[in-house]
Design a protein around this motif. Structure first.
Motif, mmCIF file in Angstrom:
data_model
loop_
_atom_site.group_PDB
_atom_site.id
_atom_site.type_symbol
_atom_site.label_atom_id
_atom_site.label_comp_id
_atom_site.label_asym_id
_atom_site.label_seq_id
_atom_site.Cartn_x
_atom_site.Cartn_y
_atom_site.Cartn_z
ATOM 1 N N ARG A 34 10.565 -25.647 -21.258
ATOM 2 C CA ARG A 34 9.512 -26.313 -20.492
ATOM 3 C C ARG A 34 8.609 -25.286 -19.813
ATOM 4 O O ARG A 34 8.316 -25.403 -18.621
ATOM 5 C CB ARG A 34 10.104 -27.266 -19.456
ATOM 6 C CG ARG A 34 11.193 -26.685 -18.632
ATOM 7 C CD ARG A 34 11.716 -27.660 -17.612
ATOM 8 N NE ARG A 34 12.892 -27.133 -16.932
ATOM 9 C CZ ARG A 34 14.126 -27.416 -17.310
ATOM 10 N NH1 ARG A 34 14.334 -28.225 -18.333
ATOM 11 N NH2 ARG A 34 15.144 -26.900 -16.681
ATOM 12 N N ALA B 106 5.257 -34.304 -22.069
ATOM 13 C CA ALA B 106 5.524 -33.401 -23.175
ATOM 14 C C ALA B 106 5.745 -31.995 -22.633
ATOM 15 O O ALA B 106 5.181 -31.628 -21.599
ATOM 16 C CB ALA B 106 4.361 -33.405 -24.157
ATOM 17 N N THR B 107 6.546 -31.227 -23.345
ATOM 18 C CA THR B 107 6.772 -29.840 -22.943
ATOM 19 C C THR B 107 6.613 -28.897 -24.135
ATOM 20 O O THR B 107 6.794 -29.289 -25.291
ATOM 21 C CB THR B 107 8.169 -29.633 -22.336
ATOM 22 O OG1 THR B 107 9.166 -29.930 -23.324
ATOM 23 C CG2 THR B 107 8.394 -30.488 -21.119
ATOM 24 N N ARG B 108 6.257 -27.682 -23.776
ATOM 25 C CA ARG B 108 6.100 -26.626 -24.779
ATOM 26 C C ARG B 108 6.855 -25.405 -24.306
ATOM 27 O O ARG B 108 6.675 -24.977 -23.162
ATOM 28 C CB ARG B 108 4.629 -26.285 -24.980
ATOM 29 C CG ARG B 108 4.399 -25.114 -25.928
ATOM 30 C CD ARG B 108 2.929 -24.825 -26.098
ATOM 31 N NE ARG B 108 2.725 -23.578 -26.825
ATOM 32 C CZ ARG B 108 2.679 -23.505 -28.151
ATOM 33 N NH1 ARG B 108 2.803 -24.589 -28.877
ATOM 34 N NH2 ARG B 108 2.503 -22.338 -28.741
ATOM 35 N N TRP C 79 -4.617 -26.807 -24.844
ATOM 36 C CA TRP C 79 -3.633 -27.547 -24.056
ATOM 37 C C TRP C 79 -3.701 -29.042 -24.274
ATOM 38 O O TRP C 79 -2.729 -29.752 -24.055
ATOM 39 C CB TRP C 79 -3.724 -27.203 -22.571
ATOM 40 C CG TRP C 79 -4.840 -27.850 -21.805
ATOM 41 C CD1 TRP C 79 -6.065 -27.315 -21.533
ATOM 42 C CD2 TRP C 79 -4.839 -29.145 -21.197
ATOM 43 N NE1 TRP C 79 -6.816 -28.196 -20.796
ATOM 44 C CE2 TRP C 79 -6.088 -29.323 -20.584
ATOM 45 C CE3 TRP C 79 -3.895 -30.172 -21.120
ATOM 46 C CZ2 TRP C 79 -6.422 -30.494 -19.882
ATOM 47 C CZ3 TRP C 79 -4.225 -31.329 -20.434
ATOM 48 C CH2 TRP C 79 -5.476 -31.485 -19.821
ATOM 49 N N TYR D 34 2.802 -29.347 -28.540
ATOM 50 C CA TYR D 34 3.962 -29.638 -27.715
ATOM 51 C C TYR D 34 5.152 -30.014 -28.585
ATOM 52 O O TYR D 34 5.033 -30.746 -29.561
ATOM 53 C CB TYR D 34 3.632 -30.742 -26.714
ATOM 54 C CG TYR D 34 2.567 -30.291 -25.755
ATOM 55 C CD1 TYR D 34 1.224 -30.375 -26.090
ATOM 56 C CD2 TYR D 34 2.915 -29.743 -24.524
ATOM 57 C CE1 TYR D 34 0.243 -29.923 -25.214
ATOM 58 C CE2 TYR D 34 1.931 -29.300 -23.641
ATOM 59 C CZ TYR D 34 0.604 -29.390 -24.001
ATOM 60 O OH TYR D 34 -0.363 -28.941 -23.140
ATOM 61 N N TRP E 256 8.887 -34.567 -26.461
ATOM 62 C CA TRP E 256 8.149 -35.713 -25.937
ATOM 63 C C TRP E 256 9.106 -36.742 -25.347
ATOM 64 O O TRP E 256 10.223 -36.929 -25.828
ATOM 65 C CB TRP E 256 7.355 -36.390 -27.054
ATOM 66 C CG TRP E 256 6.208 -35.568 -27.526
ATOM 67 C CD1 TRP E 256 6.246 -34.574 -28.466
ATOM 68 C CD2 TRP E 256 4.856 -35.650 -27.084
ATOM 69 N NE1 TRP E 256 5.003 -34.033 -28.618
ATOM 70 C CE2 TRP E 256 4.126 -34.670 -27.789
ATOM 71 C CE3 TRP E 256 4.193 -36.442 -26.147
ATOM 72 C CZ2 TRP E 256 2.760 -34.477 -27.594
ATOM 73 C CZ3 TRP E 256 2.838 -36.259 -25.962
ATOM 74 C CH2 TRP E 256 2.130 -35.286 -26.678
#
Length: 126
Positions: A31, A97-99, A108, A114, A117
């Protein structure tokens, strides 16, 4: 295994406020960036706001600047989206959502950037 759990959606009258929460279960490395997207039926998913968890830097879509605030709690496992002065145009399913990795600022708002989800939480403004 990474899991994102959103909460806080609901129905509100125009001009009202809501606060969405996204709790991330998984390693910190998953994250590096935490974002909120939204989607209405028949339209593409739209990036709303993103926060870099290490620095706290934030970015917003023009449509929500000054009304929405993304922030995180100290452990960086929960990202909040505080929404004020809501309008019917904000009605959508909101997704967290995380990357894990680096993210170019020009990218972005692209959902393909990402990795993880959540299931989404509905926001309805009337």
């Amino acid at each position: 295994q990474v899991q994102l759990v959103e909460s806080g959606g609901g129905s509100v009258q125009a001009g009202g406020s809501l606060k969405l929460s996204c709790e991330s279960f998984g390693a910190d490395a998953t994250r590096r960036w935490m974002a909120w997207f939204r989607q209405v039926p028949g339209k593409e998913r739209e990036g709303v706001a993103v926060i870099e968890t290490a620095s706290g830097n934030t970015f917003y879509a023009d449509s929500v600047k000054g009304r929405f605030t993304i922030y995180q709690e100290n452990t960086n496992t929960i990202a909040y989206l505080q929404m004020h002065n809501l309008s019917p145009e904000d009605t959508a399913m909101y997704y967290c959502a995380t990357r894990p990795g680096r993210l170019l600022m020009g990218d972005w708002r692209e959902e393909v950037k990402y990795t993880y989800w959540g299931q989404g939480t509905q926001v309805t403004v009337s």
